[in-house]
Scaffold this motif. Sequence first.
Motif, PDB file in Angstrom:
ATOM      1  N   LEU A   1      -8.181   1.464  -2.105  1.00 51.10           N
ATOM      2  CA  LEU A   1      -7.911   0.419  -3.096  1.00 51.10           C
ATOM      3  C   LEU A   1      -8.968  -0.677  -3.031  1.00 51.10           C
ATOM      4  CD1 LEU A   1      -5.810   0.027  -5.272  1.00 51.10           C
ATOM      5  CD2 LEU A   1      -4.472  -1.373  -3.695  1.00 51.10           C
ATOM      6  N   MET A   2      -9.445  -0.965  -1.832  1.00 51.71           N
ATOM      7  CA  MET A   2     -10.512  -1.956  -1.697  1.00 51.71           C
ATOM      8  C   MET A   2     -11.765  -1.503  -2.438  1.00 51.71           C
ATOM      9  SD  MET A   2     -10.285  -3.260   2.265  1.00 51.71           S
ATOM     10  CE  MET A   2      -9.088  -4.486   2.796  1.00 51.71           C
TER      11      MET A   2
ATOM     12  N   PRO B   1      -6.082   0.866   3.524  1.00 49.24           N
ATOM     13  CA  PRO B   1      -6.442   0.061   2.358  1.00 49.24           C
ATOM     14  C   PRO B   1      -7.817   0.373   1.781  1.00 49.24           C
ATOM     15  CG  PRO B   1      -6.805  -1.204   4.340  1.00 49.24           C
ATOM     16  CD  PRO B   1      -6.239   0.117   4.789  1.00 49.24           C
TER      17      PRO B   1
ATOM     18  N   LEU C   1       0.820  -1.210   0.000  1.00 56.39           N
ATOM     19  CA  LEU C   1       0.000   0.000   0.000  1.00 56.39           C
ATOM     20  C   LEU C   1       0.857   1.264   0.000  1.00 56.39           C
ATOM     21  CD1 LEU C   1      -2.702  -1.200   2.524  1.00 56.39           C
ATOM     22  CD2 LEU C   1      -3.146  -0.491   0.167  1.00 56.39           C
TER      23      LEU C   1
ATOM     24  N   VAL D   1     -10.233  -9.330  -0.961  1.00 56.22           N
ATOM     25  CA  VAL D   1      -9.102  -8.482  -0.599  1.00 56.22           C
ATOM     26  C   VAL D   1      -8.797  -8.676   0.881  1.00 56.22           C
ATOM     27  CG1 VAL D   1      -8.153  -6.151  -0.545  1.00 56.22           C
ATOM     28  CG2 VAL D   1      -9.799  -6.781  -2.331  1.00 56.22           C
TER      29      VAL D   1
ATOM     30  N   LEU E   1      -2.971  -7.029   0.325  1.00 50.62           N
ATOM     31  CA  LEU E   1      -2.382  -5.702   0.478  1.00 50.62           C
ATOM     32  C   LEU E   1      -1.521  -5.681   1.735  1.00 50.62           C
ATOM     33  CD1 LEU E   1      -5.543  -3.564  -0.387  1.00 50.62           C
ATOM     34  CD2 LEU E   1      -3.689  -4.276  -1.911  1.00 50.62           C
ATOM     35  N   THR E   2      -0.236  -5.404   1.556  1.00 47.43           N
ATOM     36  CA  THR E   2       0.688  -5.364   2.688  1.00 47.43           C
ATOM     37  C   THR E   2       0.953  -3.914   3.111  1.00 47.43           C
ATOM     38  OG1 THR E   2       2.657  -5.297   1.272  1.00 47.43           O
ATOM     39  CG2 THR E   2       1.778  -7.468   1.845  1.00 47.43           C
TER      40      THR E   2
ATOM     41  N   PRO F   1       1.083   1.162  -4.573  1.00 47.35           N
ATOM     42  CA  PRO F   1       0.587   0.083  -5.437  1.00 47.35           C
ATOM     43  C   PRO F   1       0.528   0.499  -6.900  1.00 47.35           C
ATOM     44  CG  PRO F   1      -1.206   1.084  -4.190  1.00 47.35           C
ATOM     45  CD  PRO F   1       0.055   1.651  -3.632  1.00 47.35           C
TER      46      PRO F   1
ATOM     47  N   GLU G   1      -0.442  -6.284   7.972  1.00 47.83           N
ATOM     48  CA  GLU G   1       0.658  -5.423   8.404  1.00 47.83           C
ATOM     49  C   GLU G   1       1.584  -6.240   9.284  1.00 47.83           C
ATOM     50  OE1 GLU G   1      -0.662  -3.073  12.278  1.00 47.83           O
ATOM     51  OE2 GLU G   1      -2.032  -2.682  10.597  1.00 47.83           O
TER      52      GLU G   1
ATOM     53  N   ALA H   1      -6.023  -7.245   3.839  1.00 44.45           N
ATOM     54  CA  ALA H   1      -4.970  -6.291   4.181  1.00 44.45           C
ATOM     55  C   ALA H   1      -4.221  -6.788   5.414  1.00 44.45           C
ATOM     56  CB  ALA H   1      -5.565  -4.911   4.441  1.00 44.45           C
TER      57      ALA H   1
ATOM     58  N   SER I   1      -0.304  -2.220   5.588  1.00 38.81           N
ATOM     59  CA  SER I   1      -1.498  -1.438   5.910  1.00 38.81           C
ATOM     60  C   SER I   1      -1.281  -0.540   7.120  1.00 38.81           C
ATOM     61  CB  SER I   1      -2.688  -2.372   6.160  1.00 38.81           C
ATOM     62  OG  SER I   1      -2.441  -3.234   7.260  1.00 38.81           O
TER      63      SER I   1
END
Length: 203
Positions: free
Chosen positions: A174-175, A171, A135, A185, A163-164, A140, A189, A187, A166
Amino acid sequence: MSRRGSDAITDDPHAGFDRAGARRRSRPRTKERPSYADAVRAIVVGVDRGRFRCRIEGQSQQVTAVKARSLPRGAVIVGDLVDVVGDTNGGDDALARIVGVAERSTVLRRTADDDDPYERPIVANADQLAIVAALADPPPRVGMIDRILVAAYDAGLDPLLVLTKSDLAAPAGLMATYRPLGLRVVAVEPGADLTELEAALAG
């Protein structure tokens, strides 16, 4: 100079050479191919310079194999279910041979681009594709995500967007971009609970 008789001498050094007997002999060709009744089923888990790492079906051991000459170039890719003969014990010096490839249920292809004008199959028999994108740091690349999604849908795979980082960026934006597609999806961390991700990967 020459002399007739059993001990005749001739100027031709090849006079006593049996040309008919010196012809190359080979086994007659046959249209019958080996049955490979002793072949074992395996899945290809890696490819490296013409050598294939295969995991024997129902076992944890892996063997190194080469492709039989009867199989065309590019006939074997990661994920293929193959028939293997030869030394399947998996020792350091063991080398088996792939003699058959089962029909594929799915094929993921790398699309043509400026560096490679040809579409190439890269993975067979997969059922889902995880797209991992940060992210932030770096941000991205939506165009790349879209391109991979197209390849996944074309191959009949179930895509998953992971998605890393976060903790560095939210996120939600983008979601929302991919929500109309019904895309899964997740996310994550550093240090986060990965239960949701593990469940998504398990299908």
